[in-house]
Design an enzyme around this catalytic site. Structure first.
Site, mmCIF file in Angstrom:
data_model
loop_
_atom_site.group_PDB
_atom_site.id
_atom_site.type_symbol
_atom_site.label_atom_id
_atom_site.label_comp_id
_atom_site.label_asym_id
_atom_site.label_seq_id
_atom_site.Cartn_x
_atom_site.Cartn_y
_atom_site.Cartn_z
ATOM 1 N N ASP A 31 0.870 -1.095 0.098
ATOM 2 C CA ASP A 31 0.157 -0.087 -0.038
ATOM 3 C C ASP A 31 0.982 1.165 0.013
ATOM 4 O OD1 ASP A 31 -2.385 1.433 0.370
ATOM 5 O OD2 ASP A 31 -1.747 1.696 2.473
ATOM 6 N N ASP B 294 -0.543 5.047 0.743
ATOM 7 C CA ASP B 294 -0.914 6.066 1.820
ATOM 8 C C ASP B 294 -0.869 5.459 3.472
ATOM 9 O OD1 ASP B 294 -1.006 8.623 0.270
ATOM 10 O OD2 ASP B 294 -2.509 7.178 -0.787
ATOM 11 N N ASN C 43 -2.085 -0.606 5.842
ATOM 12 C CA ASN C 43 -2.384 -0.163 7.218
ATOM 13 C C ASN C 43 -4.049 -0.210 7.612
ATOM 14 O OD1 ASN C 43 -2.742 1.972 5.466
ATOM 15 N ND2 ASN C 43 -3.427 2.983 7.123
#
Length: 261
Positions: free
Chosen positions: A96, A98, A207
Site C-alpha cells: 500500500d 498512503d 495499514n
C-alpha cells in the site's frame, strides 16, 4: 471531478478506531459516498460499518459489482502480467502507499520530501508528501526479496508521480490504482485473487484491514503513519519479511498464532 476524490487515506482519528478503512464512504442512512474534501477524493479504501469481515476466498478472480452481486460468465482477466524471469520463484508482495509508506497533505508542510502538482477540474493543487522513516532501505530490500506490486486505492494522477520519486530502485514491478480495486459495500477492497498469482505465495502490506478483508490470512498489518519521525515500523518488519521470503507457502507462517493476538 470533485477534488475530494483523488487520494485515499485515513485520519488519525479513524486509525484509532476499530477496522476503519481509508476515507470511510458509508453513511448509516445512505449508500452514496459522502464528500470529505480534497484528501478523500485523491487518497480514498474504505471500511465496512456493518457485520463481520468477509471470509477469505481463493480461486478465480471475484469481480463484485457495486450492489454486491457477482456477475455471471465474467471472463478471467488478471491484473498482473506473467512474472518476469527474475521474479518467477519469488513471492508477490502487494504494498500500500498512503499511511503505509508515505503521508500526504494539501496543507503546506515545511519538511515535505516531495511536492506533487495534481490537476483537478482545471485547477492545480500542490500535494505535500512525507516519507515514512526507513522507507528507502525498506523498498530497496523488498525489491531484492520479492516481486513487489504497488496497490493503492488512490488515483494514478497522484500516486504515479509519488511512486516515481519514492521508488529509486525499481522495486515495484507493477502499479495498481483505484480502478483495480473492487468497490464492495462502500469499500475499496484489494482482491488478491485477481492478481493472477498463487495465493499461497502472495502477501499484502497495508495499514487498513478493510483493504484486505477478502484475504486476511495473506496480510502483514502495519500501523498507520502520519508524521512521527521516530517511527521504526518498516525497519522492524524487515526481519519478518526476510523469513517470509524463504517459505513455500505464506499461510504456513501467517496462519500461525501471532504474539499479542
Amino acid at each position: 471531478m470533485d477534488s475530494s476524490a483523488v487520494i485515499t487515506q485515513i485520519s488519525k482519528e479513524e486509525a484509532r478506531g476499530p477496522l476503519r478503512g481509508k476515507g470511510d464512504q458509508k453513511s448509516a442512512v445512505s449508500q452514496k459516498p459522502r464528500s470529505r474534501g480534497i484528501l478523500h477524493s485523491l487518497f480514498c479504501c474504505v471500511c465496512r460499518d456493518d457485520g463481520e469481515p468477509l471470509p477469505a476466498h481463493s480461486g478465480a478472480p471475484l469481480l463484485v459489482e457495486e450492489n454486491g452481486a457477482i456477475p455471471k460468465h465474467t471472463p478471467v482477466q488478471y491484473l498482473l502480467p506473467e512474472a518476469k524471469a527474475q521474479d518467477s520463484d519469488k513471492i508477490c508482495v502487494v504494498i500500500d502507499l498512503d499511511e503505509t509508506l508515505v503521508h500526504s497533505s494539501f496543507k503546506p508542510v515545511n519538511n515535505a520530501d516531495f511536492i506533487i502538482p495534481v490537476e483537478i477540474d482545471g485547477v492545480v493543487h500542490q500535494v505535500y508528501v512525507l516519507k515514512r522513516p526507513h522507507v528507502d532501505e525498506f523498498l530497496q530490500r523488498m525489491g531484492e526479496l520479492f516481486e513487489c506490486v504497488l496497490f493503492t486505492a488512490s488515483l494514478a494522477k497522484y500516486a504515479d508521480p509519488v511512486a516515481d520519486l519514492l521508488d529509486k530502485w525499481g522495486a515495484f514491478r507493477a502499479r495498481l490504482f483505484r480502478e483495480s480495486c473492487v468497490f464492495h459495500r462502500g469499500n475499496y477492497v484489494k482482491d488478491l485473487s485477481r492478481l493472477g498469482r498463487d495465493l499461497r505465495r502472495v502477501l499484502i502490506l497495508d495499514n487498513s484491514p478493510a483493504s484486505y478483508v477478502f484475504h486476511p490470512d495473506n496480510a502483514v498489518p502495519v500501523a498507520s503513519w502520519f508524521d512521527n519521525m521516530s517511527d521504526t515500523e518498516l525497519h522492524d518488519l524487515l526481519p519478518f519479511f526476510e523469513q517470509l521470503s524463504r517459505v513455500d507457502d505464506v499461510y504456513s507462517v501467517l496462519r500461525q498464532p501471532r504474539p499479542g493476538s
